[in-house]
Design an enzyme around this catalytic site. Structure first.
Site, mmCIF file in Angstrom:
data_model
loop_
_atom_site.group_PDB
_atom_site.id
_atom_site.type_symbol
_atom_site.label_atom_id
_atom_site.label_comp_id
_atom_site.label_asym_id
_atom_site.label_seq_id
_atom_site.Cartn_x
_atom_site.Cartn_y
_atom_site.Cartn_z
ATOM 1 N N ASP A 290 1.174 -1.655 -0.238
ATOM 2 C CA ASP A 290 -0.301 -0.083 -0.217
ATOM 3 C C ASP A 290 0.257 1.476 0.009
ATOM 4 O OD1 ASP A 290 0.881 -1.015 2.573
ATOM 5 O OD2 ASP A 290 -0.372 0.373 3.077
ATOM 6 N N GLU B 101 -0.568 -2.108 4.980
ATOM 7 C CA GLU B 101 0.636 -1.936 6.427
ATOM 8 C C GLU B 101 -0.278 -0.575 6.758
ATOM 9 O OE1 GLU B 101 2.946 -1.213 9.068
ATOM 10 O OE2 GLU B 101 3.121 0.405 6.911
ATOM 11 N N GLU B 102 -0.187 0.288 5.479
ATOM 12 C CA GLU B 102 0.015 1.542 7.029
ATOM 13 C C GLU B 102 -0.828 2.107 7.634
ATOM 14 O OE1 GLU B 102 2.211 3.748 7.002
ATOM 15 O OE2 GLU B 102 3.392 3.254 4.967
ATOM 16 N N HIS C 134 7.581 8.552 4.458
ATOM 17 C CA HIS C 134 6.618 9.454 4.859
ATOM 18 C C HIS C 134 6.782 10.979 4.709
ATOM 19 C CE1 HIS C 134 3.694 6.731 7.173
ATOM 20 N NE2 HIS C 134 4.940 6.077 6.405
HETATM 21 ZN ZN LIG Z 1 5.229 3.532 6.489
HETATM 22 ZN ZN LIG Z 2 6.497 1.013 5.259
#
Ligand SMILES: [Zn+2]
Ligand SMILES: [Zn+2]
Length: 389
Positions: free
Chosen positions: A78, A135-136, A361
């Site tokens: 993702d 996952e986020e 990020h």
């Molecule tokens: Zn991340």
């Molecule tokens: Zn990551």
């Protein structure tokens, strides 16, 4: 010569694939295009492919020989809901979405390893290539486990990998014990009695109570938790009243934030102590506190045996450029749901220097294609050593 050309062609293929994924980021549980590409490439190798776990999850299974051991390798697919600001030829084509954590790279590495291992078949046993959604912070790993991942695909060990800026692309870090913190959320509402800002004695002011709570919050980490045990409590959101109504004391104030720990005990302590503080402050001011602690992700703690196996593979690939003293991160990864029930190891792969200071990020972050060969080689070596023919 022909061998070198094959290696070069495969690397070009993987770089193109990685950049295509980068240009088409998808958020958690929406990885329709990505999972389709993953499933197609896995199918092409001739291995069995299962789709639908956790919605968009894909598992490819490769069995060679009759070795009894089975291992799982995890990649996340993702992207994040944020704009990409850096200009690059394969920049995100989707406004407000980007691969700012390098999961495009993780997907590519595991696909590269699947292709390579299906060709060379130099092991004996079973590998499950696990491509997880979301996952986020959206709970993809948990969903896969709840959907029966380990019932359908039992594993003796499970491995995860994340890119890490600051380490060279031919460098890895493999460390036993805690790698990533638990990542939980908490919410407190102080409920008073709203009143005229000029007549606070006629109501019960929740804003002042909120201020006392915030001022005392860090005493949990500083005075309650064992000082040799890492812990983080942060208030990240405060909402009360209305800037257009500066003569109104509101009925309530909402304060919310995150809590991080590396052990179940400290995690329990944070849950209890934030609530105790909220209730104590409320009692002090004669108002009510409503408290919720939401357990999201447990800590990632590397199993000693799985770590030793991952370390042997990393050393075979990176020689002495393997760090075993790398500090844990206070970020979280829901790989924890995989390694909770099965011995697991989570390793770091260098992403080169942080370009223009961009870390995970950041709107300019990018997976480093220079790390592809190291990452693929790590996965294939791990399988060949773990499931030695
Ligand atoms: Zn991340
Ligand atoms: Zn990551």
């Amino acid at each position: 010569m022909a061998v070198n050309e094959d290696v070069r062609a495969e690397l070009d293929f993987l770089v193109a694939l990685r950049r295509d994924l980068h240009a088409h980021p998808e958020l958690g549980f929406e990885e329709e295009r990505t999972s389709q590409i993953v499933a197609e490439h896995l199918t092409e190798t001739g291995m069995k492919v299962h789709r639908g776990l956790g919605g968009t999850g894909v598992v490819g299974t490769l069995t060679v020989g009759n070795g009894p051991r089975t291992i799982g390798l995890r990649a996340d697919m993702d992207a994040l809901a944020m704009p990409e600001t850096a200009d690059r030829p394969y920049k995100s084509t989707v406004p407000g979405k980007m691969h700012a954590c390098g999961h495009d790279g993780h997907t590519t590495l595991l696909l590269g390893a699947a292709r390579e291992l299906a060709r060379t078949r130099n092991f004996s046993g079973t590998v499950h290539f696990i491509f997880q959604p979301a996952e986020e912070g959206r709970g993809g790993a948990k969903r896969m486990v709840e959907d029966g991942l380990f019932e359908l695909f039992p594993c003796d060990a499970v491995y995860g990998l994340h890119n890490m800026p600051g380490l060279d692309t031919d460098e890895m870090a493999v460390v036993a014990g805690p790698q990533l913190a638990s990542s939980d959320s908490w919410q407190v509402r102080f409920r008073g009695v709203g009143t005229h800002g000029a007549k606070p004695h006629l109501g019960k002011d929740p804003v002042t109570a909120g201020g006392h709570f915030l001022a005392s919050l860090q005493t949990i980490v500083g005075r309650v938790v064992d000082l040799l045990q890492p812990a983080v409590v942060s208030a990240c959101s405060v909402q009360a009243g209305d800037p257009n109504a500066l003569n109104v004391i509101p009925d309530f104030i909402d304060i919310a934030g995150t809590a991080r720990a590396y052990t179940p005990h400290v995690r329990d302590q944070l849950e209890e102590e934030i609530g105790r503080l909220a209730n104590g402050v409320a009692a002090m001011f004669g108002i009510e506190a409503e408290y919720r602690f939401i357990r999201r992700i447990p800590p990632v703690v590397n199993d000693a045996d799985a770590t030793a196996r991952a370390l042997a593979a990393a050393k075979a690939v990176c020689g002495d450029k393997v760090r075993t003293d790398f500090p844990p991160s206070t970020a979280g990864d829901d790989f924890a749901f995989f390694s909770q029930g099965v011995p697991g190891a989570y390793v770091w792969l260098g992403n080169g220097p942080a370009v223009d200071g961009a870390l995970h990020h950041n709107t300019a972050y990018d997976f480093n294609d220079g790390a592809i060969s190291t990452g693929v080689k790590f996965w294939t070596t791990l399988v060949e050593q773990e499931l030695a023919a």
